[in-house]
Design a protein around this motif. Structure first.
Motif, PDB file in Angstrom:
ATOM      1  N   MET A   1     -12.525  12.843 -23.304  1.00 48.03           N
ATOM      2  CA  MET A   1     -13.267  13.351 -24.449  1.00 48.03           C
ATOM      3  C   MET A   1     -12.297  13.546 -25.619  1.00 48.03           C
ATOM      4  SD  MET A   1     -15.427  16.909 -24.276  1.00 48.03           S
ATOM      5  CE  MET A   1     -16.876  16.245 -23.481  1.00 48.03           C
ATOM      6  N   ILE A   2     -12.563  12.907 -26.771  1.00 48.71           N
ATOM      7  CA  ILE A   2     -11.660  13.114 -27.908  1.00 48.71           C
ATOM      8  C   ILE A   2     -11.710  14.575 -28.339  1.00 48.71           C
ATOM      9  CG2 ILE A   2     -11.649  10.717 -28.749  1.00 48.71           C
ATOM     10  CD1 ILE A   2     -13.566  11.750 -31.018  1.00 48.71           C
ATOM     11  N   SER A   3     -10.651  15.023 -28.959  1.00 51.72           N
ATOM     12  CA  SER A   3     -10.473  16.441 -29.293  1.00 51.72           C
ATOM     13  C   SER A   3     -11.646  17.055 -30.040  1.00 51.72           C
ATOM     14  CB  SER A   3      -9.181  16.625 -30.091  1.00 51.72           C
ATOM     15  OG  SER A   3      -9.117  15.714 -31.170  1.00 51.72           O
ATOM     16  N   GLN A   4     -12.220  16.339 -30.991  1.00 52.34           N
ATOM     17  CA  GLN A   4     -13.328  16.873 -31.795  1.00 52.34           C
ATOM     18  C   GLN A   4     -14.505  17.320 -30.926  1.00 52.34           C
ATOM     19  OE1 GLN A   4     -13.516  17.407 -35.201  1.00 52.34           O
ATOM     20  NE2 GLN A   4     -15.510  18.305 -34.786  1.00 52.34           N
TER      21      GLN A   4
ATOM     22  N   HIS B   1      -6.334  19.425 -37.665  1.00 54.61           N
ATOM     23  CA  HIS B   1      -7.478  19.309 -36.746  1.00 54.61           C
ATOM     24  C   HIS B   1      -7.083  19.768 -35.338  1.00 54.61           C
ATOM     25  CE1 HIS B   1     -10.534  17.590 -34.157  1.00 54.61           C
ATOM     26  NE2 HIS B   1      -9.584  16.871 -33.576  1.00 54.61           N
ATOM     27  N   VAL B   2      -5.938  19.281 -34.850  1.00 52.15           N
ATOM     28  CA  VAL B   2      -5.472  19.636 -33.504  1.00 52.15           C
ATOM     29  C   VAL B   2      -5.240  21.151 -33.411  1.00 52.15           C
ATOM     30  CG1 VAL B   2      -3.506  19.442 -31.899  1.00 52.15           C
ATOM     31  CG2 VAL B   2      -4.515  17.377 -32.899  1.00 52.15           C
ATOM     32  N   GLU B   3      -4.621  21.702 -34.427  1.00 49.74           N
ATOM     33  CA  GLU B   3      -4.361  23.154 -34.467  1.00 49.74           C
ATOM     34  C   GLU B   3      -5.683  23.932 -34.371  1.00 49.74           C
ATOM     35  OE1 GLU B   3      -2.532  26.082 -37.780  1.00 49.74           O
ATOM     36  OE2 GLU B   3      -1.580  24.119 -37.676  1.00 49.74           O
ATOM     37  N   HIS B   4      -6.684  23.487 -35.119  1.00 47.73           N
ATOM     38  CA  HIS B   4      -8.002  24.138 -35.126  1.00 47.73           C
ATOM     39  C   HIS B   4      -8.654  24.061 -33.738  1.00 47.73           C
ATOM     40  CE1 HIS B   4     -12.097  25.194 -36.230  1.00 47.73           C
ATOM     41  NE2 HIS B   4     -12.521  24.017 -35.794  1.00 47.73           N
ATOM     42  N   VAL B   5      -8.632  22.879 -33.133  1.00 45.91           N
ATOM     43  CA  VAL B   5      -9.254  22.686 -31.814  1.00 45.91           C
ATOM     44  C   VAL B   5      -8.561  23.546 -30.758  1.00 45.91           C
ATOM     45  CG1 VAL B   5      -9.633  21.015 -29.940  1.00 45.91           C
ATOM     46  CG2 VAL B   5     -10.156  20.376 -32.298  1.00 45.91           C
ATOM     47  N   LEU B   6      -7.234  23.543 -30.763  1.00 46.04           N
ATOM     48  CA  LEU B   6      -6.496  24.303 -29.747  1.00 46.04           C
ATOM     49  C   LEU B   6      -6.718  25.802 -29.903  1.00 46.04           C
ATOM     50  CD1 LEU B   6      -3.153  22.302 -29.410  1.00 46.04           C
ATOM     51  CD2 LEU B   6      -5.203  22.163 -28.004  1.00 46.04           C
ATOM     52  N   LYS B   7      -6.832  26.258 -31.140  1.00 48.60           N
ATOM     53  CA  LYS B   7      -7.099  27.675 -31.393  1.00 48.60           C
ATOM     54  C   LYS B   7      -8.500  28.036 -30.866  1.00 48.60           C
ATOM     55  CE  LYS B   7      -5.352  29.551 -35.116  1.00 48.60           C
ATOM     56  NZ  LYS B   7      -5.124  29.922 -36.523  1.00 48.60           N
ATOM     57  N   TRP B   8      -9.460  27.149 -31.097  1.00 47.51           N
ATOM     58  CA  TRP B   8     -10.839  27.371 -30.634  1.00 47.51           C
ATOM     59  C   TRP B   8     -10.873  27.435 -29.102  1.00 47.51           C
ATOM     60  CZ3 TRP B   8     -14.418  24.868 -27.571  1.00 47.51           C
ATOM     61  CH2 TRP B   8     -15.747  25.309 -27.669  1.00 47.51           C
ATOM     62  N   VAL B   9     -10.200  26.499 -28.453  1.00 46.33           N
ATOM     63  CA  VAL B   9     -10.136  26.467 -26.986  1.00 46.33           C
ATOM     64  C   VAL B   9      -9.505  27.756 -26.455  1.00 46.33           C
ATOM     65  CG1 VAL B   9      -8.914  25.344 -25.052  1.00 46.33           C
ATOM     66  CG2 VAL B   9     -10.193  23.949 -26.685  1.00 46.33           C
ATOM     67  N   ASP B  10      -8.423  28.175 -27.108  1.00 42.44           N
ATOM     68  CA  ASP B  10      -7.694  29.376 -26.700  1.00 42.44           C
ATOM     69  C   ASP B  10      -8.576  30.632 -26.780  1.00 42.44           C
ATOM     70  OD1 ASP B  10      -5.237  30.506 -25.797  1.00 42.44           O
ATOM     71  OD2 ASP B  10      -4.979  31.390 -27.785  1.00 42.44           O
ATOM     72  N   ASN B  11      -9.547  30.622 -27.679  1.00 38.51           N
ATOM     73  CA  ASN B  11     -10.436  31.774 -27.866  1.00 38.51           C
ATOM     74  C   ASN B  11     -11.619  31.809 -26.895  1.00 38.51           C
ATOM     75  OD1 ASN B  11      -9.032  33.027 -29.930  1.00 38.51           O
ATOM     76  ND2 ASN B  11     -10.001  31.793 -31.518  1.00 38.51           N
ATOM     77  N   HIS B  12     -11.721  30.809 -26.027  1.00 41.55           N
ATOM     78  CA  HIS B  12     -12.836  30.757 -25.080  1.00 41.55           C
ATOM     79  C   HIS B  12     -12.297  30.763 -23.648  1.00 41.55           C
ATOM     80  CE1 HIS B  12     -14.782  29.444 -28.800  1.00 41.55           C
ATOM     81  NE2 HIS B  12     -15.873  29.941 -28.270  1.00 41.55           N
ATOM     82  N   PRO B  13     -12.546  31.858 -22.907  1.00 42.40           N
ATOM     83  CA  PRO B  13     -11.956  31.996 -21.575  1.00 42.40           C
ATOM     84  C   PRO B  13     -12.414  30.971 -20.538  1.00 42.40           C
ATOM     85  CG  PRO B  13     -13.306  33.931 -22.148  1.00 42.40           C
ATOM     86  CD  PRO B  13     -13.275  33.037 -23.336  1.00 42.40           C
TER      87      PRO B  13
END
Length: 194
Positions: A74-77, A132-144
């Motif tokens: 799955m692409i990052s977006q 974009h990568v920074e945004h995606v990784l931050k979003w992932v990090d915020n979801h347990p």
């Protein structure tokens, strides 16, 4: 986290080594979710390991329960469209040197005749993709519901052993690491920017 009830996801920017990682996990013992619609070609001689329905994850989540215990690309977006309730995800996020990603994307577009004149410069594109990568990784990090392991494509091609060991540990320690390392093919390392 057990790999049997979690969905393993290989993600990253396009041309960051996601197909190679899918091939490694397949060899290691995790069945891939794929449909074979997109066949191997000059850009990915060993195949793409893609599943078309992934692209419509926002509207179509019906396939997700069947993906438990398997691996999907799955692409990052698209990570941002995954449901955060009722599922657990192990994400292997591929990182590759940005100049190589851009060179590989351009090469692929050239072969397909989709290169457009104008558009952002490499520097602007690199900046956009990095944000974009920074945004995606931050979003992932915020979801347990997400566990994430970043995998350095460039370092893995130089010496796969420690990276394969880290991936195996992250995914529960039951993978065939020798088979995974055997998949890493330095001959497919093009657009190298050293």
């Amino acid at each position: 986290m057990s790999t049997t009830d979690a969905i393993t996801i290989v993600s990253g920017l396009p041309r960051s080594g996601t197909s190679m990682m899918m091939s490694m996990l397949d060899a290691g013992g995790i069945p891939p979710v794929q449909d074979g619609i997109r066949s191997a070609d000059e850009d990915n001689p060993k195949g793409y390991y893609e599943f078309e329905r992934v692209k419509k994850i926002k509207e179509d989540k019906a396939w997700l329960p069947e993906a438990r215990g398997k691996v999907v690309k799955m692409i990052s977006q698209l990570l941002l469209d995954l449901p955060t309730e009722g599922y657990r995800y192990n994400v292997l996020f591929m990182r590759r040197a940005m100049p190589e990603i851009l060179a590989s994307q351009k090469e692929m577009m050239k072969r397909r005749g989709t290169v457009k004149d104008g558009g952002p410069s490499d520097e602007e594109m690199a900046n956009l993709l990095s944000k974009h990568v920074e945004h995606v990784l931050k979003w992932v990090d915020n979801h347990p519901c997400f566990q994430l392991l970043e995998v350095d494509y460039n370092a893995m091609l130089k010496n796969s052993v420690p990276h394969v060991a880290a991936i195996n540990a992250f995914l529960g320690g039951k993978l065939d690491t020798a088979a995974m390392s055997a998949v890493v093919d330095k001959n497919l390392y093009r657009q190298r920017k050293s």
